[in-house]
Design an enzyme around this catalytic site. Structure first.
Site, PDB file in Angstrom:
ATOM      1  CG  ASP A 171      -2.100   0.930   1.074  1.00  0.00           C
ATOM      2  OD1 ASP A 171      -2.317   1.462  -0.036  1.00  0.00           O
ATOM      3  OD2 ASP A 171      -2.810   1.155   2.066  1.00  0.00           O
ATOM      4  NE  ARG A 228      -1.674   6.409   1.044  1.00  0.00           N
ATOM      5  CZ  ARG A 228      -1.688   5.528   2.031  1.00  0.00           C
ATOM      6  NH1 ARG A 228      -1.481   5.915   3.267  1.00  0.00           N
ATOM      7  NH2 ARG A 228      -1.905   4.270   1.775  1.00  0.00           N
ATOM      8  CD1 TRP A 229       7.272   6.666  -2.539  1.00  0.00           C
ATOM      9  CD2 TRP A 229       6.880   7.033  -4.723  1.00  0.00           C
ATOM     10  NE1 TRP A 229       8.483   6.788  -3.174  1.00  0.00           N
ATOM     11  CE2 TRP A 229       8.272   6.999  -4.511  1.00  0.00           C
ATOM     12  CE3 TRP A 229       6.406   7.236  -6.022  1.00  0.00           C
ATOM     13  CZ2 TRP A 229       9.205   7.176  -5.548  1.00  0.00           C
ATOM     14  CZ3 TRP A 229       7.320   7.413  -7.042  1.00  0.00           C
ATOM     15  CH2 TRP A 229       8.703   7.388  -6.802  1.00  0.00           C
ATOM     16  CG  HIS A 253       0.399   1.518  -9.412  1.00  0.00           C
ATOM     17  ND1 HIS A 253       0.155   1.261  -8.089  1.00  0.00           N
ATOM     18  CD2 HIS A 253      -0.726   2.106  -9.893  1.00  0.00           C
ATOM     19  CE1 HIS A 253      -1.074   1.670  -7.781  1.00  0.00           C
ATOM     20  NE2 HIS A 253      -1.621   2.198  -8.856  1.00  0.00           N
ATOM     21  CB  SER A 258      -8.068  -6.257  -4.254  1.00  0.00           C
ATOM     22  OG  SER A 258      -8.747  -5.048  -4.504  1.00  0.00           O
ATOM     23  CD1 TRP A 265     -12.199  -6.180 -10.443  1.00  0.00           C
ATOM     24  CD2 TRP A 265     -11.460  -5.432 -12.424  1.00  0.00           C
ATOM     25  NE1 TRP A 265     -11.499  -7.214 -11.050  1.00  0.00           N
ATOM     26  CE2 TRP A 265     -11.043  -6.781 -12.262  1.00  0.00           C
ATOM     27  CE3 TRP A 265     -11.106  -4.757 -13.597  1.00  0.00           C
ATOM     28  CZ2 TRP A 265     -10.292  -7.448 -13.231  1.00  0.00           C
ATOM     29  CZ3 TRP A 265     -10.365  -5.436 -14.561  1.00  0.00           C
ATOM     30  CH2 TRP A 265      -9.965  -6.751 -14.369  1.00  0.00           C
ATOM     31  CG  LEU A 284      10.826 -16.697  -3.188  1.00  0.00           C
ATOM     32  CD1 LEU A 284      10.235 -16.701  -1.780  1.00  0.00           C
ATOM     33  CD2 LEU A 284      11.431 -15.321  -3.489  1.00  0.00           C
ATOM     34  CD  GLU A 318       2.083 -13.155  15.593  1.00  0.00           C
ATOM     35  OE1 GLU A 318       1.972 -11.959  15.941  1.00  0.00           O
ATOM     36  OE2 GLU A 318       1.652 -14.096  16.276  1.00  0.00           O
TER      37      GLU A 318
HETATM   38  C1  FPP Z   1      -1.739  -0.151  -3.563  1.00  0.00           C
HETATM   39  O1  FPP Z   1      -1.340   1.204  -3.491  1.00  0.00           O
HETATM   40  C2  FPP Z   1      -1.197  -0.788  -4.760  1.00  0.00           C
HETATM   41  C3  FPP Z   1      -1.937  -1.396  -5.723  1.00  0.00           C
HETATM   42  C4  FPP Z   1      -3.392  -1.511  -5.644  1.00  0.00           C
HETATM   43  C5  FPP Z   1      -1.331  -1.959  -6.966  1.00  0.00           C
HETATM   44  C6  FPP Z   1      -0.063  -2.707  -6.770  1.00  0.00           C
HETATM   45  C7  FPP Z   1       0.387  -3.223  -8.069  1.00  0.00           C
HETATM   46  C8  FPP Z   1       1.652  -3.189  -8.510  1.00  0.00           C
HETATM   47  C9  FPP Z   1       2.791  -2.653  -7.721  1.00  0.00           C
HETATM   48  C10 FPP Z   1       1.934  -3.696  -9.889  1.00  0.00           C
HETATM   49  C11 FPP Z   1       2.162  -5.181  -9.857  1.00  0.00           C
HETATM   50  C12 FPP Z   1       3.072  -5.529 -10.929  1.00  0.00           C
HETATM   51  C13 FPP Z   1       3.836  -6.657 -10.979  1.00  0.00           C
HETATM   52  C14 FPP Z   1       4.832  -6.792 -12.035  1.00  0.00           C
HETATM   53  C15 FPP Z   1       3.717  -7.758 -10.003  1.00  0.00           C
HETATM   54  P1  FPP Z   1      -2.443   2.358  -3.624  1.00  0.00           P
HETATM   55  O2  FPP Z   1      -2.526   2.744  -5.062  1.00  0.00           O
HETATM   56  O3  FPP Z   1      -3.719   1.895  -3.028  1.00  0.00           O
HETATM   57  O4  FPP Z   1      -1.777   3.501  -2.773  1.00  0.00           O
HETATM   58  P2  FPP Z   1      -2.538   4.700  -2.039  1.00  0.00           P
HETATM   59  O5  FPP Z   1      -3.308   4.083  -0.912  1.00  0.00           O
HETATM   60  O6  FPP Z   1      -1.411   5.554  -1.569  1.00  0.00           O
HETATM   61  O7  FPP Z   1      -3.407   5.377  -3.060  1.00  0.00           O
END
Ligand code: FPP
Length: 231
Positions: free
Chosen positions: A16, A20-21, A33, A61, A65, A127, A197
């Protein structure tokens, strides 16, 4: 000091803070992302170093969507670019790739690229990295119950439910980490996390690195897992 004798077998990660990053830097959310993928790579390499057997990343998740088309397509493109090509990160680093969730709503070429990498890495014995894609803990349970009904089982028990979930090929998560300081489970592996945990570091996912994982593991090692009993 990290004790190599008490390393969790299976860790789950709720990545998560990508949005915000990016927003903090005045960048579009998808940049977060994109950086998040680099954090996935760092974490996978660190998992190998620390001897973790299974690591499940919550990548998309059943609720994601609801995000904008642009953001969803951005995540698909990242996955597609990442998995494309014969010699991707998983193949190069001998990481066995698996997934949980329902792939059918994803673009066909993305499904093909994923299945191709799963096939290419299936004989690696180190792994195992599991991507949770279009995954929801409730959806996993509903699909498991429907499969049980289809198999006309007369009586279910806890073990049977575990065996019908998407995660049946691996142990339940010992440790679940959610970054960014939010303290929620957000429909991750609900049934499987009964005795996991939990830890919620403040760091946004794109900044997560080996040092953070090491700190998380040290915290895990201080926990006294009692499974409802007394120790
Ligand atoms: C949550 O941060 C992140 C996601 C819902 C997406 C994560 C997906 C990836 C990093 C891409 C996956 C790719 C590969 C190659 C495995 P957020 O957007 O909810 O953050 P926020 O809460 O700060 O808005």
């Amino acid at each position: 000091m990290l004790s190599f004798s008490k390393i969790p077998n299976h860790i789950g990660i709720i990545m998560d803070g990508n949005g915000r990053w990016a927003t903090k830097r005045g960048l579009p959310r998808n940049f977060g992302h994109k950086e998040g993928v680099k954090a996935i790579e760092r974490t996978i390499l660190a998992c190998q170093k620390f001897g973790i057997k299974y690591c499940t990343f919550f990548a998309f998740s059943t609720e994601n969507w609801k995000r904008s088309k642009e953001e969803i397509n951005g995540i698909f493109n990242l996955l597609r670019d990442y998995l494309a090509g014969g010699d991707n990160f998983f193949v190069k680093n001998k990481v066995k790739l698996k997934y949980i969730g329902v792939l059918s709503p994803f673009p066909q070429d993305l499904q093909d690229a994923l299945k191709d990498t799963i096939d290419k890495t299936k004989d690696f014995d180190g792994l195992v990295v599991v991507l949770a894609l279009n995954y929801g803990g409730r959806d996993d349970l509903v699909r498991a119950y429907n499969k049980l009904l289809k198999d006309k089982v007369e009586k279910v028990d806890e073990k049977m439910i575990l065996n019908y979930l998407d995660t049946s090929f691996m142990p339940e998560p010992d440790f679940v980490i959610r970054t960014s300081g939010e303290e929620r489970i957000s429909n991750f592996m609900l049934y499987q996390m009964a005795y996991s945990e939990l830890y919620f570091p403040k760091v946004y996912w794109p900044d997560f690195n080996e040092k953070h994982l090491k700190k998380c593991l040290k915290i895990y090692q201080k926990r006294n897992r009692r499974y409802g009993g007394i120790k």
